[in-house]
Design a protein around this motif. Structure first.
Motif, mmCIF file in Angstrom:
data_model
loop_
_atom_site.group_PDB
_atom_site.id
_atom_site.type_symbol
_atom_site.label_atom_id
_atom_site.label_comp_id
_atom_site.label_asym_id
_atom_site.label_seq_id
_atom_site.Cartn_x
_atom_site.Cartn_y
_atom_site.Cartn_z
ATOM 1 N N GLY A 143 11.516 -9.291 6.850
ATOM 2 C CA GLY A 143 11.357 -10.739 6.877
ATOM 3 C C GLY A 143 9.788 -11.196 7.308
ATOM 4 O O GLY A 143 9.726 -12.446 7.393
ATOM 5 N N ILE A 144 9.189 -10.289 7.655
ATOM 6 C CA ILE A 144 7.644 -10.938 7.696
ATOM 7 C C ILE A 144 7.048 -10.553 6.761
ATOM 8 O O ILE A 144 6.599 -9.544 6.036
ATOM 9 N N SER A 145 6.313 -11.667 6.128
ATOM 10 C CA SER A 145 5.500 -11.808 4.742
ATOM 11 C C SER A 145 4.083 -11.687 4.912
ATOM 12 O O SER A 145 3.551 -11.590 6.282
ATOM 13 N N GLY A 146 3.183 -11.476 3.861
ATOM 14 C CA GLY A 146 2.067 -11.599 4.065
ATOM 15 C C GLY A 146 1.166 -10.242 3.313
ATOM 16 O O GLY A 146 -0.075 -10.543 2.900
ATOM 17 N N HIS A 147 1.892 -9.237 3.355
ATOM 18 C CA HIS A 147 1.312 -7.877 2.496
ATOM 19 C C HIS A 147 2.327 -7.307 1.395
ATOM 20 O O HIS A 147 2.468 -6.152 1.242
ATOM 21 N N GLY A 148 2.923 -8.269 0.665
ATOM 22 C CA GLY A 148 4.041 -7.914 -0.337
ATOM 23 C C GLY A 148 3.651 -7.028 -1.028
ATOM 24 O O GLY A 148 4.350 -6.126 -1.807
ATOM 25 N N ASN A 149 2.287 -7.201 -1.559
ATOM 26 C CA ASN A 149 1.718 -6.220 -2.705
ATOM 27 C C ASN A 149 2.049 -4.881 -2.542
ATOM 28 O O ASN A 149 1.736 -3.820 -3.312
ATOM 29 N N TYR A 150 1.940 -4.523 -1.108
ATOM 30 C CA TYR A 150 1.827 -2.881 -0.809
ATOM 31 C C TYR A 150 3.330 -2.319 -0.761
ATOM 32 O O TYR A 150 3.426 -1.221 -0.282
ATOM 33 N N ARG A 151 4.229 -3.352 -0.939
ATOM 34 C CA ARG A 151 5.601 -2.658 -0.859
ATOM 35 C C ARG A 151 6.041 -1.909 0.344
ATOM 36 O O ARG A 151 6.422 -0.801 0.316
ATOM 37 N N ASP A 152 5.663 -2.577 1.731
ATOM 38 C CA ASP A 152 5.946 -1.681 2.861
ATOM 39 C C ASP A 152 7.324 -1.616 3.202
ATOM 40 O O ASP A 152 7.609 -0.699 4.126
ATOM 41 N N ASP A 153 8.254 -2.168 2.334
ATOM 42 C CA ASP A 153 9.619 -1.751 2.450
ATOM 43 C C ASP A 153 9.820 -0.548 1.950
ATOM 44 O O ASP A 153 10.981 0.074 2.188
ATOM 45 N N LEU A 154 9.138 0.002 1.099
ATOM 46 C CA LEU A 154 9.321 1.336 0.747
ATOM 47 C C LEU A 154 8.866 2.352 1.703
ATOM 48 O O LEU A 154 7.633 2.480 2.092
ATOM 49 N N ARG A 155 9.762 3.347 1.970
ATOM 50 C CA ARG A 155 9.576 4.093 3.282
ATOM 51 C C ARG A 155 9.677 5.622 2.782
ATOM 52 O O ARG A 155 10.792 6.160 2.659
ATOM 53 N N PRO A 156 8.560 6.391 2.463
ATOM 54 C CA PRO A 156 8.648 7.919 2.310
ATOM 55 C C PRO A 156 8.694 8.902 3.347
ATOM 56 O O PRO A 156 8.087 8.646 4.315
ATOM 57 N N LEU A 157 9.521 9.974 2.817
ATOM 58 C CA LEU A 157 9.503 11.425 3.660
ATOM 59 C C LEU A 157 8.771 12.136 2.750
ATOM 60 O O LEU A 157 9.153 12.460 1.636
ATOM 61 N N TYR A 158 8.013 13.170 3.468
ATOM 62 C CA TYR A 158 7.048 13.858 2.707
ATOM 63 C C TYR A 158 7.812 15.259 2.857
ATOM 64 O O TYR A 158 7.743 15.651 4.108
ATOM 65 N N PHE A 159 8.030 16.198 1.972
ATOM 66 C CA PHE A 159 8.370 17.373 2.232
ATOM 67 C C PHE A 159 7.432 18.333 1.465
ATOM 68 O O PHE A 159 7.336 18.484 0.443
ATOM 69 N N ALA A 160 6.786 19.093 2.335
ATOM 70 C CA ALA A 160 5.835 19.967 1.858
ATOM 71 C C ALA A 160 6.098 21.673 1.878
ATOM 72 O O ALA A 160 6.354 22.153 3.195
ATOM 73 N N SER A 161 6.148 22.250 0.982
ATOM 74 C CA SER A 161 6.645 23.499 1.059
ATOM 75 C C SER A 161 5.363 24.377 0.870
ATOM 76 O O SER A 161 4.664 24.268 -0.046
ATOM 77 N N LEU A 162 5.028 25.250 1.818
ATOM 78 C CA LEU A 162 3.888 26.055 1.894
ATOM 79 C C LEU A 162 4.166 27.554 1.735
ATOM 80 O O LEU A 162 5.021 28.034 2.164
#
Length: 373
Positions: free
Chosen positions: A290-309
């Motif tokens: 609901g906070i606007s201002g940086h919609g071009n970055y799509r901060d509603d998308l939230r990643p989890l990173y799984f790094a296999s080493l």
């Protein structure tokens, strides 16, 4: 360990205070010292206006939503997240700060629901409610058996890495520190006689050498070392050259993974000497709907990173990114279209990833690098 690989799950900023604290079973005092809003419940109302009603009280697992299923399915050897929230009843609002995050200690089961192995604390919100608030945060997390790194009752405690045991007598060692570029005040630095965070004043060669010395001192054969850094601006894809040099120096000195955070959206990825550098993992949980201002970055998308080493060399063998979308203060699986959008952005801005991230049928993004030799 999964087969012959060690899998880390890396998350960016987790902000369980303010609006999220208000929807949980034990909300704290909603009063805020912000110019924007004066009541934490207003952030819940903004989210509801944008995406629909939110239960109050919500179950402790509510904010994590579909991410919990992904964590259950992946079964990483360690989940490392940046806990950007004081866990305290303190009312000592840190002066000179525009935003303060706190979660009532009775709502700690919300954090526990994700089963983090390490909470890194060297960030610009862990002392939002003063050193009294930090002391309570450390006590509450320790009382729940949650390992922390990056903040402590003195400099030695703040610099102590968190260790996660792995099969075969191996360990994952997590070093956490923060820089002023993320907004950490200099007087939050831990000292011999003062609590605080592990504060690195600049991304210089000298500073990198000091961190490398600590990594080498702690690391034993068979260990995987993670350097978790709170640095950089909240918005923007450009990574300053000094940060790139700093990250490279850490890898050259023995770090196997560089886990960056502070930006509200994902920043570039890099594969350097076969090691993963994530310059900014983006937010995972917050109350920004609901906070606007940086919609071009799509901060509603939230990643989890799984790094296999590779457990012996620390080289990245596979990177899997699971994108989620924040809706009603809860994470849900991102749509195939949004997954492709994120994959395209990361492919465009990242360094050393060729071919680009591939979109899988299950909605995840993957990269399997070709290892030299």
């Amino acid at each position: 360990m999964h087969g012959d690989l060690i899998t880390l799950c890396l998350a960016g900023d987790v902000m369980l205070g303010r609006g999220l604290d208000q929807i949980l079973p034990h909300p704290g005092d909603p009063a805020l010292a912000e110019a924007y809003l004066r009541d934490a419940r207003s952030y819940v109302e903004l989210a509801e206006a944008a995406n629909g009603p939110i239960p109050r009280p919500a179950d402790f697992s509510w904010p994590w939503g579909d991410a919990l299923r992904m964590l259950d399915r992946a079964e990483p050897d360690a989940l490392v997240l940046n806990l950007e929230t004081s866990v305290t009843r303190s009312d000592d609002f840190a002066p000179g700060k525009g935003i303060h995050y706190r979660m009532h200690p009775a709502n700690l089961p919300c954090l526990i629901a994700a089963r983090p192995d390490v909470c890194v604390l060297a960030n610009n919100h862990v002392l939002d409610f003063g050193r009294r608030g930090l002391a309570e945060t450390l006590d509450v997390l320790a009382g729940a058996g949650l390992a922390v790194a990056g903040a402590g009752r003195d400099a030695d405690g703040a610099r102590q890495p968190a260790g996660v045991p792995v099969a075969g007598g191996r360990r994952i060692l997590v070093h956490s520190f923060g820089m002023p570029s993320s907004g950490i005040p200099p007087d939050w630095a831990a000292a011999t006689d003062r609590s605080g965070v592990d504060y690195v004043a600049e991304a210089s060669d000298t500073a990198a050498a000091a961190v490398v010395a600590r990594i080498r001192e702690a690391k034993r054969p068979g260990d995987i070392s993670v350097a978790s850094i709170h640095w950089g601006s909240n918005w923007g894809y450009t990574v300053p050259r000094d940060q790139v040099r700093f990250a490279h120096a850490l890898v050259d000195g023995g770090a196997d993974v560089v886990h960056g955070h502070s930006s509200h959206h994902p920043r570039p990825l890099e594969l350097y000497r076969d090691k993963l550098i994530a310059y900014g993992c983006g937010d995972l949980v917050n109350d920004y709907e609901g906070i606007s201002g940086h919609g071009n970055y799509r901060d509603d998308l939230r990643p989890l990173y799984f790094a296999s080493l590779d457990p012996d060399s620390g080289a990245l063998r596979e990177l899997l990114i699971a994108p989620f979308q924040a809706r009603r203060l809860r994470l849900r699986e991102a749509s195939p279209e949004d997954c492709r959008w994120l994959g395209n952005v990361l492919g465009r801005i990242s360094r050393g990833f060729a071919p680009p991230l591939a979109s899988e049928p299950d909605g995840t993004l993957t990269h399997r690098p070709r290892i030299a030799g």
